[in-house]
Design an enzyme around this catalytic site. Structure first.
Site, PDB file in Angstrom:
ATOM      1  NE  ARG A   1      -4.289  -1.583   0.816  1.00 34.26           N
ATOM      2  CZ  ARG A   1      -5.115  -1.580   1.848  1.00 34.26           C
ATOM      3  NH1 ARG A   1      -5.016  -0.636   2.765  1.00 34.26           N
ATOM      4  NH2 ARG A   1      -6.038  -2.499   1.975  1.00 34.26           N
TER       5      ARG A   1
ATOM      6  CG  ASP B   1     -13.927   8.201   5.452  1.00 29.37           C
ATOM      7  OD1 ASP B   1     -14.630   7.182   5.368  1.00 29.37           O
ATOM      8  OD2 ASP B   1     -12.681   8.166   5.525  1.00 29.37           O
TER       9      ASP B   1
HETATM   10  C1  LIG Z   1     -14.485  -0.203   4.724  1.00 22.23           C
HETATM   11  S1  LIG Z   1     -14.898   1.499   4.577  1.00 22.23           S
HETATM   12  C2  LIG Z   1     -16.635   1.441   4.923  1.00 22.23           C
HETATM   13  C3  LIG Z   1     -17.447   2.317   3.979  1.00 22.23           C
HETATM   14  C4  LIG Z   1     -18.951   2.179   4.132  1.00 22.23           C
HETATM   15  N1  LIG Z   1     -19.412   2.566   5.444  1.00 22.23           N
HETATM   16  C5  LIG Z   1     -19.382   0.767   3.825  1.00 22.23           C
HETATM   17  O1  LIG Z   1     -19.745   0.038   4.744  1.00 22.23           O
HETATM   18  O2  LIG Z   1     -19.370   0.388   2.660  1.00 22.23           O
HETATM   19  C6  LIG Z   1     -14.174   2.131   6.058  1.00 22.23           C
HETATM   20  C7  LIG Z   1     -14.015   3.646   6.082  1.00 22.23           C
HETATM   21  O3  LIG Z   1     -13.755   4.048   7.417  1.00 22.23           O
HETATM   22  C8  LIG Z   1     -12.904   5.160   7.398  1.00 22.23           C
HETATM   23  N2  LIG Z   1     -12.269   5.274   8.722  1.00 22.23           N
HETATM   24  C9  LIG Z   1     -11.298   4.510   9.258  1.00 22.23           C
HETATM   25  N3  LIG Z   1     -10.973   4.947  10.485  1.00 22.23           N
HETATM   26  C10 LIG Z   1     -11.771   6.013  10.725  1.00 22.23           C
HETATM   27  C11 LIG Z   1     -11.912   6.904  11.843  1.00 22.23           C
HETATM   28  N4  LIG Z   1     -11.151   6.784  12.938  1.00 22.23           N
HETATM   29  N5  LIG Z   1     -12.834   7.894  11.752  1.00 22.23           N
HETATM   30  C12 LIG Z   1     -13.606   8.016  10.654  1.00 22.23           C
HETATM   31  N6  LIG Z   1     -13.507   7.219   9.582  1.00 22.23           N
HETATM   32  C13 LIG Z   1     -12.607   6.218   9.622  1.00 22.23           C
HETATM   33  C14 LIG Z   1     -11.951   4.838   6.280  1.00 22.23           C
HETATM   34  O4  LIG Z   1     -11.332   6.012   5.781  1.00 22.23           O
HETATM   35  C15 LIG Z   1     -12.866   4.156   5.257  1.00 22.23           C
HETATM   36  O5  LIG Z   1     -13.330   5.065   4.301  1.00 22.23           O
END
Ligand SMILES: C[S@@+](CC[C@H](N)C(=O)[O-])C[C@H]1O[C@@H](n2cnc3c(N)ncnc32)[C@H](O)[C@@H]1O
Lengths: 162, 281, 128
Positions: free
Chosen positions: B34, B141
C-alpha cells in the site's frame, strides 16, 4: 467539421487501470507501471477501429510474454498452457474492451469494429494517415505493454468497421 | 525489501494513534504494497527511504497519506442490501408517521468512504419518501481523499457495476467523460465532512438513522465503546443505528439493544437509559 | 440452474462461464444471438439466466433480447447484458427492450456476482 475529442491520457489510463483491476491484476499487486516511452518495442498487437462521429483506432501492443501472461490471467490458466488461439482471443478482447469504453466518450454515432489481432510488432502496422492522440505506455511484470489511440486525419480514410 | 520490524512498528503506531486502527503483525507485506505508490508519489526511492525520512523529520502531510493508504476504503452501492430494504419496508414507513409534522429526516453515513453508502441512502429516500418531504444526509470520513471523492460524486465504470441496479444507474447518474456523476437532484441533499470518529465528535443535530458500517471492526474494544457512546448522543431517542454485518454493540455497549429490522437487525438506544438521553438536552 | 453465455469472444465466454459455474449453474455457450436462439429452440428446459454481449456478428445482443421477450416460452429467462456499450442511451434501450440488468465491461468477478445477487440468482452463501 472536426470534432473535439474528449479522451485524454488520464481517461485512457483510468480505463486501462480498470481492465487491470478486473482481469489482469485482481489482487492489485501487479499494476502497469508507466514508462512514458512512446517507442517501446512490441511483438504482438490488437486493434479495434472506430468509425462514424469519430474515425480512428485503439491499439493494444505488448511483448509475446506479456500477451501470454495476460491470457493466463484472463483465462485462469498457467502461462505455459496458453495456446496461440487463447493469446489471440484475449488480445482481441482487451482491445475491444478499451475501444468500447473509449467509444462511449465520443460524440453519439460512433461505431466499433470487431477486433483484429496481429502476431507481429505494432511498428509493422502503422495506420496510414493517422496521428496518435493519446497513449499509455508501461511495464507490466517486467514486460512492455501499451494502449494507444490514433485519429485518422482525413475522413475519407474511413475504415469499414462495424 | 520488505519492511523491517522497527519500520512496521513505526507505521502501526502512527495509524493507531491517528486513526485508532490496529494493524496486526504479519501484515508487513500488505503495508508495504500500500505504501509503494505513496513513496513513489512523494519522490522517495522506495518505502524504506520514505519511512526513514519521515522518522527523521515528521511531516503531517506525509503521515496523512500513510493513513489514507492504509485505511480500507472498500465499499459498494447498497452494500449488503438488507439494511436498505429494511429502511424501505420498515423504518421509513414508521418515520413517515412519527415525523409527519416536520416532514424531514436526517441520516448520517459515518465512515462514508467514497460516498456510495450516502448516495445509496439518498436513492432509497428519494424513492420512498412521499412528495413534500425533505431529507438531509451527512457523510463523514477520516480520509481527506475519500471526502473529496465523495463530494465530487463521480464514479468509474467498475464502481458503478458494483451493486447498483442498471435502472437506478440511468435514473440517478449522468455520464461525465469516463465517469458517471450522481445527479444534482441527489447531490443537493448530501454533504460530506472530514471527521475522526475516535476523536470527540463535533456538535451536530441528532439523526433519525445512522449508518456506521464496516469501520468499528478496525478499532479495539475500548475505542469501539467510546465511539458507540458518542454516537448514541447523536441518535434521536427513537432513531436507528445500523452497523456492518460483522459488527455489534453486544458485549461492548449495553445502552443499545439489538432489534429486528426487516430481514436484518439494527440497534436502538434503550429507553430509560440516562446515558445520551439526558445529555442530548 | 442453467445459464447461457452469449459472446463472440471465446475468452469472455470462458470468464463468464467460470463465474456462473462457481455459482452452481450449468453453462451453455453461444457465439452470437442467432446461435443462442437455435440452441434454445432445441433445449427442453429453458435456462434461468442468459449473459449477453451486445456487439456480435449475425444477431446482436439487443436483437436477441427482443426475440426472447417476444417468445412466451422464454418468458422466465433472466436477461443480463454484459457489454462494453456504456452510453446511457444504450443502457436505456436495452432495459426498454426487456433486459433485466446490465453489466459494463470491464467487470470484476465480485461485481458480476453482486449483479446476479440483485436478481436473486445467487444462492445465499455462494458469495465467495
Ligand atoms: C471499509 S470502509 C466502509 C465504507 C462504508 N461505510 C461501507 O460500509 O461500505 C471504512 C471507512 O472508514 C474510514 N475510517 C477509518 N478509520 C476512521 C476513523 N477513525 N474515523 C472516521 N472514519 C474512519 C476509512 O477512511 C474508510 O473510508
Amino acid at each position: 467539421m472536426s470534432v473535439e475529442v474528449e479522451v485524454n491520457e488520464n481517461d485512457l489510463a483510468e480505463m486501462v487501470e480498470q481492465v487491470w483491476e478486473s482481469y489482469l491484476d485482481p489482487e492489485g499487486i501487479n499494476p502497469l507501471i508507466p514508462t512514458y516511452d512512446e517507442n517501446q518495442p512490441s511483438e504482438v498487437h490488437s486493434s479495434v477501429s472506430i468509425s462514424g462521429s469519430w474515425t480512428g483506432h485503439i491499439v493494444y501492443a505488448c511483448s509475446i510474454e506479456a500477451a501470454r501472461r495476460a491470457a493466463a490471467a484472463f483465462l485462469a490458466m498457467e502461462p505455459d498452457e496458453v495456446s496461440q488461439e487463447d493469446l489471440s482471443d484475449v488480445l482481441g478482447e482487451l482491445a475491444n474492451i478499451v475501444g468500447g469504453n473509449v467509444k462511449a466518450m465520443l460524440p453519439p454515432g460512433a461505431f466499433l469494429s470487431l477486433p483484429q489481432v496481429v502476431l507481429a510488432p505494432e511498428s509493422t502496422a502503422r495506420f496510414p494517415n493517422t496521428e496518435r492522440i493519446s497513449g499509455v505506455y508501461g511495464i507490466w511484470d517486467g514486460e512492455p505493454v501499451s494502449i494507444s489511440m490514433w485519429h485518422s486525419r482525413a475522413d475519407n480514410n474511413q475504415e469499414d468497421g462495424a | 525489501m520488505t519492511l523491517s520490524q522497527p519500520e512496521f512498528a513505526f507505521v502501526s503506531t502512527l495509524v493507531r494513534k491517528e486513526a485508532s486502527i490496529v494493524l496486526a503483525p504479519g501484515k508487513e507485506y500488505l503495508v508495504e504494497a500500500r505504501l509503494i505508490p505513496v513513496a513513489r508519489a512523494v519522490g522517495a526511492a522506495n518505502v524504506n527511504e520514505f519511512l526513514a525520512e519521515l522518522q527523521r523529520r515528521p511531516n503531517p502531510a506525509h503521515q496523512r497519506k500513510i493513513i489514507d493508504a492504509l485505511t480500507t476504503n472498500e465499499t459498494s452501492w447498497f452494500r449488503d442490501r438488507e439494511p436498505f430494504a429494511a429502511l424501505t419496508d420498515v423504518i421509513l414507513p414508521e418515520l413517515i408517521k412519527s415525523r409527519a409534522t416536520t416532514r424531514k429526516v436526517r441520516f448520517w453515513s459515518g465512515a462514508s468512504s467514497s460516498g456510495q453508502e450516502a448516495y445509496s441512502l439518498a436513492i432509497t429516500l428519494q424513492e420512498a419518501l412521499p412528495s413534500g418531504w425533505n431529507y438531509e444526509i451527512v457523510g463523514t470520513d477520516i480520509s481527506t481523499e475519500m471526502v473529496k471523492r465523495a463530494e465530487t460524486a463521480e464514479y468509474s465504470q467498475v464502481e458503478v457495476n458494483r451493486g447498483l441496479p442498471a435502472s437506478q444507474l440511468v435514473q440517478y447518474f449522468e455520464r461525465a467523460g469516463a465517469h458517471w456523476r450522481v445527479t444534482s437532484q441527489l447531490r443537493k441533499n448530501v454533504s460530506f465532512k472530514l471527521m475522526n470518529l475516535t476523536a470527540p465528535l463535533p456538535a451536530m443535530q441528532p439523526f433519525d438513522v445512522i449508518f456506521m458500517r464496516n469501520v468499528l471492526i478496525y478499532f479495539d474494544v475500548a475505542t469501539k465503546r467510546t465511539v458507540l457512546q458518542n454516537v448514541a448522543k447523536l441518535l434521536r431517542p427513537d432513531g436507528w443505528l445500523f452497523l456492518g454485518a460483522a459488527e455489534t454493540t453486544i458485549g461492548i455497549d449495553d445502552n443499545y439493544e439489538r432489534v429486528a429490522a426487516g430481514r436484518t437487525s439494527a440497534y436502538r438506544v434503550r429507553t430509560g437509559v440516562p446515558a445520551g438521553a439526558s445529555r442530548r438536552g | 440452474m442453467r445459464a447461457m453465455v452469449i459472446d463472440d469472444s471465446r475468452a469472455m465466454r470462458m470468464i463468464l462461464k467460470r463465474i456462473v459455474t462457481k455459482l452452481n449453474f450449468d453453462a451453455v455457450e453461444a457465439g452470437d444471438g442467432q446461435e443462442a436462439l437455435d440452441l434454445l429452440a432445441d433445449m427442453p428446459e429453458v435456462p434461468e439466466l442468459a449473459l449477453i454481449d451486445w456487439n456480435m456478428p449475425n444477431m446482436n445482443g439487443l436483437e436477441f433480447v427482443t426475440n426472447v421477450r417476444a417468445d412466451p416460452r422464454l418468458r422466465e429467462m433472466t436477461l443480463v447484458m454484459v457489454t462494453t456499450e456504456s452510453e446511457q442511451s444504450q443502457i436505456v434501450r436495452a432495459l426498454a427492450a426487456g433486459a433485466h440488468e446490465y453489466v459494463i465491461k470491464p467487470f470484476t468477478e465480485g461485481a458480476m456476482i453482486e449483479k446476479l445477487a440483485l436478481l436473486g440468482l445467487v444462492p445465499t452463501g455462494a458469495n465467495s
